[in-house]
Design a protein around this motif. Sequence first.
Motif, PDB file in Angstrom:
ATOM      1  N   SER A  72       0.817  -1.220   0.000  1.00  0.00           N
ATOM      2  CA  SER A  72       0.000   0.000   0.000  1.00  0.00           C
ATOM      3  C   SER A  72       0.846   1.265   0.000  1.00  0.00           C
ATOM      4  O   SER A  72       0.334   2.351  -0.292  1.00  0.00           O
ATOM      5  CB  SER A  72      -0.934   0.003   1.214  1.00  0.00           C
ATOM      6  OG  SER A  72      -0.189  -0.086   2.423  1.00  0.00           O
ATOM      7  N   SER A  73       2.134   1.140   0.324  1.00  0.00           N
ATOM      8  CA  SER A  73       3.025   2.306   0.320  1.00  0.00           C
ATOM      9  C   SER A  73       3.410   2.730  -1.087  1.00  0.00           C
ATOM     10  O   SER A  73       3.905   3.847  -1.288  1.00  0.00           O
ATOM     11  CB  SER A  73       4.299   2.007   1.125  1.00  0.00           C
ATOM     12  OG  SER A  73       3.990   1.723   2.472  1.00  0.00           O
ATOM     13  N   PHE A  74       3.163   1.875  -2.066  1.00  0.00           N
ATOM     14  CA  PHE A  74       3.553   2.168  -3.445  1.00  0.00           C
ATOM     15  C   PHE A  74       2.395   2.844  -4.176  1.00  0.00           C
ATOM     16  O   PHE A  74       1.784   2.286  -5.080  1.00  0.00           O
ATOM     17  CB  PHE A  74       3.981   0.881  -4.147  1.00  0.00           C
ATOM     18  CG  PHE A  74       5.301   0.343  -3.669  1.00  0.00           C
ATOM     19  CD1 PHE A  74       6.458   0.574  -4.398  1.00  0.00           C
ATOM     20  CD2 PHE A  74       5.391  -0.368  -2.481  1.00  0.00           C
ATOM     21  CE1 PHE A  74       7.682   0.104  -3.956  1.00  0.00           C
ATOM     22  CE2 PHE A  74       6.612  -0.854  -2.030  1.00  0.00           C
ATOM     23  CZ  PHE A  74       7.763  -0.611  -2.766  1.00  0.00           C
ATOM     24  N   GLN A  75       2.124   4.071  -3.777  1.00  0.00           N
ATOM     25  CA  GLN A  75       0.983   4.804  -4.308  1.00  0.00           C
ATOM     26  C   GLN A  75       1.163   5.251  -5.756  1.00  0.00           C
ATOM     27  O   GLN A  75       0.208   5.707  -6.398  1.00  0.00           O
ATOM     28  CB  GLN A  75       0.695   6.022  -3.427  1.00  0.00           C
ATOM     29  CG  GLN A  75       0.093   5.689  -2.077  1.00  0.00           C
ATOM     30  CD  GLN A  75      -1.268   5.038  -2.210  1.00  0.00           C
ATOM     31  OE1 GLN A  75      -2.141   5.528  -2.918  1.00  0.00           O
ATOM     32  NE2 GLN A  75      -1.451   3.901  -1.546  1.00  0.00           N
ATOM     33  N   ASN A  76       2.370   5.113  -6.299  1.00  0.00           N
ATOM     34  CA  ASN A  76       2.611   5.482  -7.689  1.00  0.00           C
ATOM     35  C   ASN A  76       2.434   4.307  -8.650  1.00  0.00           C
ATOM     36  O   ASN A  76       2.583   4.474  -9.866  1.00  0.00           O
ATOM     37  CB  ASN A  76       4.027   6.060  -7.848  1.00  0.00           C
ATOM     38  CG  ASN A  76       4.197   7.391  -7.140  1.00  0.00           C
ATOM     39  OD1 ASN A  76       3.385   8.298  -7.307  1.00  0.00           O
ATOM     40  ND2 ASN A  76       5.242   7.523  -6.338  1.00  0.00           N
ATOM     41  N   LEU A  77       2.125   3.128  -8.118  1.00  0.00           N
ATOM     42  CA  LEU A  77       2.019   1.939  -8.963  1.00  0.00           C
ATOM     43  C   LEU A  77       0.881   2.069  -9.977  1.00  0.00           C
ATOM     44  O   LEU A  77      -0.263   2.367  -9.626  1.00  0.00           O
ATOM     45  CB  LEU A  77       1.791   0.694  -8.117  1.00  0.00           C
ATOM     46  CG  LEU A  77       3.022  -0.122  -7.702  1.00  0.00           C
ATOM     47  CD1 LEU A  77       2.590  -1.375  -6.965  1.00  0.00           C
ATOM     48  CD2 LEU A  77       3.884  -0.485  -8.908  1.00  0.00           C
ATOM     49  N   ILE A  78       1.228   1.800 -11.232  1.00  0.00           N
ATOM     50  CA  ILE A  78       0.248   1.767 -12.313  1.00  0.00           C
ATOM     51  C   ILE A  78       0.033   0.333 -12.788  1.00  0.00           C
ATOM     52  O   ILE A  78      -1.080  -0.066 -13.097  1.00  0.00           O
ATOM     53  CB  ILE A  78       0.711   2.659 -13.488  1.00  0.00           C
ATOM     54  CG1 ILE A  78       0.809   4.123 -13.032  1.00  0.00           C
ATOM     55  CG2 ILE A  78      -0.251   2.543 -14.670  1.00  0.00           C
ATOM     56  CD1 ILE A  78       1.386   5.050 -14.076  1.00  0.00           C
ATOM     57  N   VAL A  79       1.123  -0.437 -12.818  1.00  0.00           N
ATOM     58  CA  VAL A  79       1.062  -1.832 -13.247  1.00  0.00           C
ATOM     59  C   VAL A  79       1.703  -2.717 -12.185  1.00  0.00           C
ATOM     60  O   VAL A  79       2.832  -2.473 -11.769  1.00  0.00           O
ATOM     61  CB  VAL A  79       1.784  -2.044 -14.595  1.00  0.00           C
ATOM     62  CG1 VAL A  79       1.770  -3.520 -14.985  1.00  0.00           C
ATOM     63  CG2 VAL A  79       1.139  -1.202 -15.690  1.00  0.00           C
TER      64      VAL A  79
END
Length: 341
Positions: A103-110
């Motif tokens: 959940s800390s990877f708020q920039n994840l698109i894929v």
Amino acid sequence: MVVVACGSVSSIKALWETRIKRVQEEKEDQTKSPRSRLSVGAWEDRAILARLKEKLQTEEGRLVLRIEQEDWKSLPGCLIQFTQVQEWQIHRTGLQKIPQFISSFQNLIVLDLSRNGVSEIPKPIGQLTRLKELLLSYNRIESVPEDLSGCESLERLELAMNRDLSELPDQLRNLKKLNHLDLSMNAFSFMPDCLLHMPALEWLDMGGNCLECLPEDIDRMETLHSLWLQRNELQRLPENIIRMQNLSTLVLSSNRLSDIPPLMEDMSRLRFVNFRDNPLSLEVTLPGKRRKSSEEDEEEEEEEDRELFGREFMQLYIQEARKRAHAFLNMHRANSLHPSL
């Protein structure tokens, strides 16, 4: 006696000094040991970070973490230092668990973790509001948490070949942007109701499951243009399938269909349909068509299927079924008018 006394005192003093020195050394060892362990742990973290940095790439303007065919059964906590990463591509690593800190990877698109050993989708994944693609095919996932409905930007979800996956939570109807869904090669015995309420769904693959029937209100999937249902146990098609006005591809090969609904000939947008390997009640062969020899390659065989079991075949089958129905009706009328004959 003085000499003896002096010797005894000297011996005792030397013994106590040795013991005191030993105690001091043990205390120093105790204080130094945690630091030593900490330094080893820090060194290991630095080594792992250095290894992970080598896996970072910039592709099409995105920062991608790409790991393939390496042994990473779990992902280290130090990975959280790379929250700027926009895409995870982690394949064939034996990964068994998606970390809670995802959940800390708020920039994840894929998030592509296909072909691993993942058995669970963590609830915090629902906090990834920018995630557009979640690819988890060829894993060991048995259930999908309702929290996934929080991925409000999700457009593509692939869960093929997880084998024991048999249902989806109804909350997934809240995925308003989902247009591509792959549920093939699992254990679904019915089509989840939430699929009928996804307003953007255009492509659905449920091939290789255990479907015995389709929902009567399947026409609620108004935006669907491609529906793959090969290798199931379907015995009939719902009448409302003819109301799926945007449907252009319908694959029904290797089912248990005994008939084709007559009104399907009015589905003007249907460009590709496949009825191969179904126990249809009528044998119909397109004029001028022949089965090709086994020596011809697979691509030609697929093209042959288009011709022999496709839209033209469907129309001819419906026409033949109508002719036989009329012939049977006329015979029945004739018998009723001339019972003696």
